[in-house]
Motif scaffolding. Sequence first.
Motif, short mmCIF file in Angstrom:
data_model
loop_
_atom_site.label_atom_id
_atom_site.label_comp_id
_atom_site.label_asym_id
_atom_site.label_seq_id
_atom_site.Cartn_x
_atom_site.Cartn_y
_atom_site.Cartn_z
N LYS A 89 0.85 -1.20 0.00
CA LYS A 89 0.00 0.00 0.00
C LYS A 89 0.89 1.25 0.00
CE LYS A 89 -3.96 -2.16 2.04
NZ LYS A 89 -4.43 -2.74 0.82
N VAL A 90 0.38 2.32 -0.61
CA VAL A 90 1.13 3.58 -0.69
C VAL A 90 0.20 4.74 -0.34
CG1 VAL A 90 2.82 2.81 -2.39
CG2 VAL A 90 0.67 3.76 -3.17
N LYS A 91 0.82 5.86 0.03
CA LYS A 91 0.05 7.08 0.28
C LYS A 91 0.87 8.26 -0.18
CE LYS A 91 1.35 8.38 4.98
NZ LYS A 91 0.86 8.72 6.30
N GLN A 92 0.16 9.37 -0.43
CA GLN A 92 0.81 10.61 -0.84
C GLN A 92 0.07 11.76 -0.18
OE1 GLN A 92 0.61 11.48 -5.05
NE2 GLN A 92 2.38 12.84 -4.94
N GLU A 93 0.83 12.71 0.33
CA GLU A 93 0.23 13.88 0.98
C GLU A 93 0.26 15.07 0.03
OE1 GLU A 93 2.26 14.44 4.70
OE2 GLU A 93 1.06 12.88 5.66
N LEU A 94 -0.87 15.76 -0.04
CA LEU A 94 -0.99 16.99 -0.82
C LEU A 94 -1.28 18.11 0.16
CD1 LEU A 94 -3.31 15.78 -3.74
CD2 LEU A 94 -0.84 15.75 -3.64
N LYS A 95 -0.39 19.08 0.22
CA LYS A 95 -0.56 20.21 1.13
C LYS A 95 -1.29 21.32 0.37
CE LYS A 95 2.18 23.54 3.62
NZ LYS A 95 3.50 24.13 3.68
N VAL A 96 -2.33 21.86 0.98
CA VAL A 96 -3.07 22.97 0.38
C VAL A 96 -2.41 24.27 0.84
CG1 VAL A 96 -5.32 24.08 0.18
CG2 VAL A 96 -5.19 21.60 0.40
N ARG A 97 -1.84 24.99 -0.12
CA ARG A 97 -1.13 26.23 0.23
C ARG A 97 -2.13 27.39 0.29
NH1 ARG A 97 3.63 26.40 -4.10
NH2 ARG A 97 1.85 26.07 -5.45
N VAL A 98 -2.18 28.03 1.44
CA VAL A 98 -3.07 29.16 1.66
C VAL A 98 -2.22 30.34 2.11
CG1 VAL A 98 -5.01 30.03 3.01
CG2 VAL A 98 -4.99 27.66 2.27
N GLY A 99 -2.50 31.51 1.54
CA GLY A 99 -1.72 32.69 1.90
C GLY A 99 -0.51 32.83 0.98
N VAL A 100 -0.07 34.06 0.84
CA VAL A 100 1.10 34.33 0.01
C VAL A 100 2.33 34.12 0.89
CG1 VAL A 100 2.29 36.07 -1.36
CG2 VAL A 100 -0.20 35.99 -1.36
N GLU A 101 3.17 33.17 0.50
CA GLU A 101 4.37 32.87 1.27
C GLU A 101 5.34 34.04 1.20
OE1 GLU A 101 5.25 29.47 -0.97
OE2 GLU A 101 3.79 28.22 0.07
N GLN A 102 6.20 34.14 2.20
CA GLN A 102 7.12 35.27 2.33
C GLN A 102 7.98 35.46 1.08
OE1 GLN A 102 6.64 36.93 5.13
NE2 GLN A 102 8.10 38.54 4.69
N GLU A 103 8.51 34.36 0.55
CA GLU A 103 9.38 34.45 -0.62
C GLU A 103 8.63 34.99 -1.84
OE1 GLU A 103 11.58 31.13 -3.23
OE2 GLU A 103 12.05 31.08 -1.08
N LEU A 104 7.40 34.50 -2.03
CA LEU A 104 6.58 34.97 -3.16
C LEU A 104 6.17 36.43 -2.96
CD1 LEU A 104 5.11 34.31 -5.80
CD2 LEU A 104 3.16 33.58 -4.42
N ALA A 105 5.87 36.81 -1.72
CA ALA A 105 5.50 38.20 -1.43
C ALA A 105 6.66 39.14 -1.77
CB ALA A 105 5.11 38.35 0.03
N LYS A 106 7.88 38.74 -1.42
CA LYS A 106 9.05 39.56 -1.74
C LYS A 106 9.23 39.66 -3.26
CE LYS A 106 11.61 38.66 2.49
NZ LYS A 106 12.77 38.00 3.10
N LYS A 107 8.95 38.57 -3.97
CA LYS A 107 9.07 38.58 -5.43
C LYS A 107 8.04 39.55 -6.03
CE LYS A 107 8.84 35.46 -9.37
NZ LYS A 107 8.56 34.08 -9.81
N ILE A 108 6.82 39.54 -5.50
CA ILE A 108 5.77 40.45 -6.01
C ILE A 108 6.18 41.90 -5.77
CG2 ILE A 108 3.40 41.23 -5.63
CD1 ILE A 108 2.69 38.28 -5.06
#
Length: 161
Positions: A89-108
């Motif tokens: 058996k296998v599993k995979q986690e998918l994280k739901v990204r909410v909010g603008v991350e610090q690195e992306l905010a600096k890029k914007i």
Amino acid sequence: MPSFDIMSEVDLPSLRNAVDVANRKITGRYDFKGSDARVEQTEKLLTLHGDSEFQLEQVTAILLPEMTAKKIDVRCLEYGDVQKVGGNKVKQELKVRVGVEQELAKKIVRILKDSKLKVQAAIQGDAVRVSGAKRDVLQDAIALVKKSIDDFPLQYGNFRD
């Protein structure tokens, strides 16, 4: 002074609904009979379970169109590694990204400063507030950010005059 916010949000009740519909489709499919295939949700984390990596791909192929139908941008998902869980058996986690991350905010902020538009951008928590003298300049800023950043779902809200 007119302003707007650049943010990234996911409608969690719609996400829960999409997961429920995907699970109903999975249990109804003939090729999943007797298997451990399912999707579990804990707040902002989705866990896909299956008997093989191929089955995980099939579960993903069922889940993503359901999310799209509920107006959830699938670019907000961050895929984890496929993990073996007891036996085959296998599993995979998918994280739901909410909010603008610090690195992306600096890029914007950097994109807006380099563009020479007469706007000020400030990072406020998990959002970026952009303010300027005129609405037209703010609309140009929105167009610039939309064109520059296409790998992450952004919403533009709280437009104030």
